[in-house]
Design a protein around this motif. Structure first.
Motif: not given
Length: 258
Positions: A107-111
């Protein structure tokens, strides 16, 4: 949020501590590519954990914040055998998945957003999100602040509070179907997204306790991340206690590490 805890001297008949469990040494790297009153708790044994003199529940130590502030891929196998406690319910972690920075499945890929902000906090906090509008998914935030990494708790075994677990799950069974799946774990603990960012290393509420190291583990690719890059789909970042029936499907993708 502190609530009274029950001391039970015979709860951990199949568990023991070996060595200094709270020293998170680097593990082998794998390929990188309102609630009812509970009745008397009934303990359930987890397989493949060595047996010796047990520790009472009241003597179990909460893991310190420093334990969690390492790479998610190192933290994930270290969480196997550890205990989650909320009030009278205690679960033992039997299956996890690591999600790392620059991971196309994380989920960190969304910032940083209102939903994902806890993932970017310091290791040792909870990250709870709603999946498909139905399931509360519990993650343990890993690594240093700003990294954007976590470990998903996929499955657990019930240790105490079975009646409360069954009530929350709406399922009167003590079979693995009760807790084999991340949504089932969140439901059994009575979690909501309000628990996101909760520190798991402080007394009261939801806690993560030290526990015995499994004798053997299994590794495999993570589940349900077909949207990710092929490199990350194939990465062996799923970990489980070998020999435990408390593991979610699919089991045929799990194997002993090389």
């Amino acid at each position: 949020m502190s609530l009274p805890r029950e001391t039970a001297s015979s709860l951990f008949d199949s568990f023991c501590f070996r060595g200094t469990l709270m020293n998170p040494r680097r593990t082998q790297r794998f390929k990188r590519v309102a609630e009812p009153d509970s009745k008397k708790s009934r303990p359930t044994k987890s397989s493949n954990l060595s047996s010796a003199k047990p520790k009472a529940l009241s003597e179990m130590e909460i893991l310190p914040s420093s334990f969690f502030q390492i790479d998610a891929l190192d933290l994930a196998p270290l969480l196997l055998g550890k205990f989650l406690r909320r009030d009278d319910v205690v679960l033992q972690i039997t299956e996890v998945e690591a999600y790392r920075p620059n991971d196309s499945a994380c989920h960190g890929r969304f910032g940083i957003t209102s939903r994902t902000a806890p993932v970017f906090g310091p290791g040792g906090h909870a990250y709870v999100y709603l999946c498909y509008g139905l399931h509360m998914m519990l993650n343990v935030v890993a690594d240093k602040e700003g990294a954007g990494a976590a470990v998903l708790i996929r499955s657990c075994a019930p240790i105490t509070g079975l009646d409360v677990i069954q009530h929350r799950r709406g399922l009167e069974t003590d079979k693995p179907i009760l807790l084999t799946g991340p949504g089932k774990v969140g439901q059994a603990l009575g979690l909501s997204t309000e628990w996101s960012n909760h520190p798991l290393y402080t007394p009261g509420g939801l806690e993560l306790l030290d526990g015995p190291k499994p004798e053997n583990i299994l590794v495999g690719p993570r589940v349900g991340i077909q949207y990710a890059s092929q490199e990350h789909v194939n990465a062996l970042w799923r970990f489980a206690i070998a020999g435990s029936p408390w593991i979610s499907a699919p089991k045929n993708t799990l194997r002993s590490p090389l």
